[in-house]
Design an enzyme around this catalytic site. Structure first.
Site, PDB file in Angstrom:
ATOM      1  N   ASP A   1      53.493  37.462   8.684  1.00 30.75           N
ATOM      2  CA  ASP A   1      54.195  37.760   9.911  1.00 30.75           C
ATOM      3  C   ASP A   1      54.597  36.493  10.659  1.00 30.75           C
ATOM      4  OD1 ASP A   1      54.321  40.392   9.472  1.00 30.75           O
ATOM      5  OD2 ASP A   1      52.819  40.919  10.834  1.00 30.75           O
TER       6      ASP A   1
ATOM      7  N   LYS B   1      58.789  39.380  12.021  1.00 34.27           N
ATOM      8  CA  LYS B   1      59.718  40.138  12.875  1.00 34.27           C
ATOM      9  C   LYS B   1      59.493  39.592  14.485  1.00 34.27           C
ATOM     10  CE  LYS B   1      57.804  43.971  11.437  1.00 34.27           C
ATOM     11  NZ  LYS B   1      57.353  45.298  11.274  1.00 34.27           N
TER      12      LYS B   1
ATOM     13  N   GLY C   1      48.704  39.624  12.352  1.00 27.32           N
ATOM     14  CA  GLY C   1      48.265  38.922  13.321  1.00 27.32           C
ATOM     15  C   GLY C   1      47.293  39.960  13.919  1.00 27.32           C
ATOM     16  N   GLY C   2      46.059  39.664  14.506  1.00 26.08           N
ATOM     17  CA  GLY C   2      45.073  40.416  15.212  1.00 26.08           C
ATOM     18  C   GLY C   2      44.567  41.543  14.169  1.00 26.08           C
TER      19      GLY C   2
ATOM     20  N   SER D   1       0.975  -1.337   0.125  1.00 32.71           N
ATOM     21  CA  SER D   1       0.186  -0.172   0.016  1.00 32.71           C
ATOM     22  C   SER D   1       0.849   1.248   0.107  1.00 32.71           C
ATOM     23  CB  SER D   1      -0.966  -0.057   1.268  1.00 32.71           C
ATOM     24  OG  SER D   1       0.123   0.142   2.297  1.00 32.71           O
TER      25      SER D   1
ATOM     26  N   MET E   1      52.910  43.653  23.786  1.00 29.30           N
ATOM     27  CA  MET E   1      54.406  43.650  23.882  1.00 29.30           C
ATOM     28  C   MET E   1      54.952  44.191  25.141  1.00 29.30           C
ATOM     29  SD  MET E   1      54.760  45.271  19.981  1.00 29.30           S
ATOM     30  CE  MET E   1      53.228  46.439  20.077  1.00 29.30           C
TER      31      MET E   1
END
Ligand code: SAH
Length: 483
Positions: free
Chosen positions: A250, A272, A303-304, A44, A385
């Site tokens: 970097d 660096k 970075g960042g 069915s 830093m």
């Protein structure tokens, strides 16, 4: 890889679907999209199936399954939800070498169905190999949300110009760049916006125009890559990285992030480190101008955020002066990334109404800083830093009236797997840095919100917990491995 992903052409192929209920109907809808010649076999069937049978688009045998039904079949789906029947279908199929899928029964299946995002001709299948179907579905929803609904139309549009583009632009590399420009450019935007007639006109113009000359000036995107975790890249950063001919990067850029750069892009390292200036800023500027002047798409990966202690501003000025087009892509700066990763609410209402990012390394900068302004107990200070000047920083702040009890936290390798969070007090900041053997990039957070800082990495947490509870080293290894 437990399951090999392939996209099968089923157009006009005989496909047997055993079952007439809801499970079978769901499979039938998909199979019809692939234009398979489907025969449903079931004593069915539900209305949706019967209607399709009536329209003559689906075959139907109103009876139980017989092994001979599989003669000449490419695929079979067992979708009865009755274990014995699905088992019988699977056995018959395997005897005859017909590939079988039994719905929700991996042990009876030769292949499994992925979660599908359909923007035909673009189709995405997502599979967790049956181990986490909900996760796969979740991912599908995310991808659905990311892709414009008219993506399929865009792919068909491009396809209709493939011959013309090939005929006009003969070099393979040029063609790739042409298409990259196209998919990111205003013509593609018009297709997605449903203005196809207009788009066709513009496309013809684009192909016949000397587009290469137009792009000969090259381009530099100064891209912020965030503090380390690739999850924190922006969509825009990703797009530029995947289109780059050259990437200039970097020291702070992790391998995980470089993995997202287009594979055949040239990579130029200009790292660096503290006391290790492998390239001067002038040399870096020259490289950017030279590469872009070759007509290349250059990504300057930093970075960042490129404009937060990143010297992105100087690079932008030099490029603009050389007449090179520049895009700036913001990134999550270390302070923001590390604060989240160490659970430090930088401007928690009860603690701080200001946050100041200070560059710590530059000795003159430290001498020049407005120390009485910084020594404010309602403000959060984040020193970039600053590790080598930690003693100096704490002395200056205390001299200007900030309490030696003020909480501090050093966050090293923030957002990365080796993140460390070192909490302390302002009066002990120098000692804390000296005793902690900090080798990775690190931030110093000073202010009462620093008391929130905690290690969020479960592995580290567990290691410390077990150490404190004198677990043996093998117990510790087992427990950490299980996390
Ligand atoms: N433009 C970058 C900052 C570059 S200056 C940004 O917006 O984040 C380099 C300093 O950033 C490092 O000395 C360190 O203080 C900080 N830093 C960068 N990445 C970091 C990280 N993952 N964890 C902690 N500090 C980081």
């Amino acid at each position: 890889m437990d399951h090999f992903p392939i996209f099968l052409s089923l157009k006009g192929q005989r496909v047997i679907l055993v079952g007439g209920g809801e499970l079978a109907t769901r499979k039938l809808r998909l199979l019809r999209k692939a234009e398979a010649a489907v025969t449903v076999i079931a004593p069915s069937a539900c209305t949706e199936i019967l209607e399709l049978v009536e329209q003559g688009v689906v075959g139907y045998q109103e009876r139980k399954f017989k092994d001979e039904d599989l003669n000449g079949a490419s695929l079979v789906f067992a979708a009865t939800d009755i274990e014995e029947v699905d088992t019988a279908v699977s056995q018959a199929a395997r005897q005859r070498g017909v590939k079988v899928n039994a719905v929700d029964r991996p042990e009876l299946s030769d292949f499994i169905m992925p979660a599908i995002v359909d923007r035909s001709p673009i189709v995405i299948g997502i599979s967790s190999g049956g181990s986490a179907p909900i996760l796969a579905r979740n991912l599908r929803e995310k991808i659905e949300g990311l892709l414009p609904p008219a993506l399929g139309r865009l792919a068909s549009f491009a396809d209709s110009f493939r011959g013309a583009v090939k005929g006009t632009i003969t070099s393979g590399g040029d063609r790739r760049r042409f298409w990259e420009n196209f998919f990111d450019g205003p013509v593609a935007e018009s297709v997605l916006a449903g203005r196809e007639v207009f788009a066709r006109e513009r496309m013809l113009g684009l192909i016949n125009l000397n587009w290469k000359e137009k792009n000969a000036a090259g381009h530099v995107a100064i891209v912020g890559a965030g503090p380390g975790d690739p999850d924190l890249l922006t969509f825009r950063a990703m797009r530029f990285m995947q289109q780059a001919d050259v990437v200039v990067y970097d020291r702070l850029i992790s391998d995980e992030i470089l993995d997202y750069v287009r594979r055949d892009a040239d990579r130029i390292y200009v790292g660096k480190g503290p006391g290790n200036h492998s390239k001067t800023q002038d040399e870096i500027n020259d490289i950017l101008v030279q590469e872009a002047s070759k007509g290349l798409r250059v990504v300057r990966l930093k970075g960042g955020d490129p404009f937060v202690f990143g010297r992105g501003g100087e690079e932008m000025e030099v490029l603009q002066a050389a007449g090179i087009e520049v895009d700036i892509v913001p990134g999550i700066t270390a302070a923001i990334g590390c604060a989240a990763a160490a659970a430090v609410p930088l401007t928690h209402r009860d603690h701080a109404s200001m946050v100041t990012f200070v560059a710590g390394q530059n000795g003159d900068g430290i001498a020049e800083a407005d120390w009485s302004g910084l020594a404010n107990s309602r403000q959060t200070l984040v020193f970039y830093m600053g590790v080598s000047k930690a003693n100096n920083i704490s002395a200056k702040l205390m001299l200007n009236g900030l309490s030696g009890e003020t909480p501090v936290a050093i966050i090293e390798n923030g957002t990365r797997p080796d993140q460390r969070v070192l909490p302390g007090k302002l009066s002990g900041l120098g000692e804390l840095t000296e005793n902690s053997a900090i080798t990775g990039p690190a931030l110093i957070v000073i202010g009462s919100v620093a008391a929130f800082a905690r290690q969020q990495d479960l592995r580290q947490f567990a290691t410390e917990y077990l150490e404190n509870n004198k677990a043996s080293s093998s117990e510790r290894e087992v427990a950490v491995a299980r996390l």
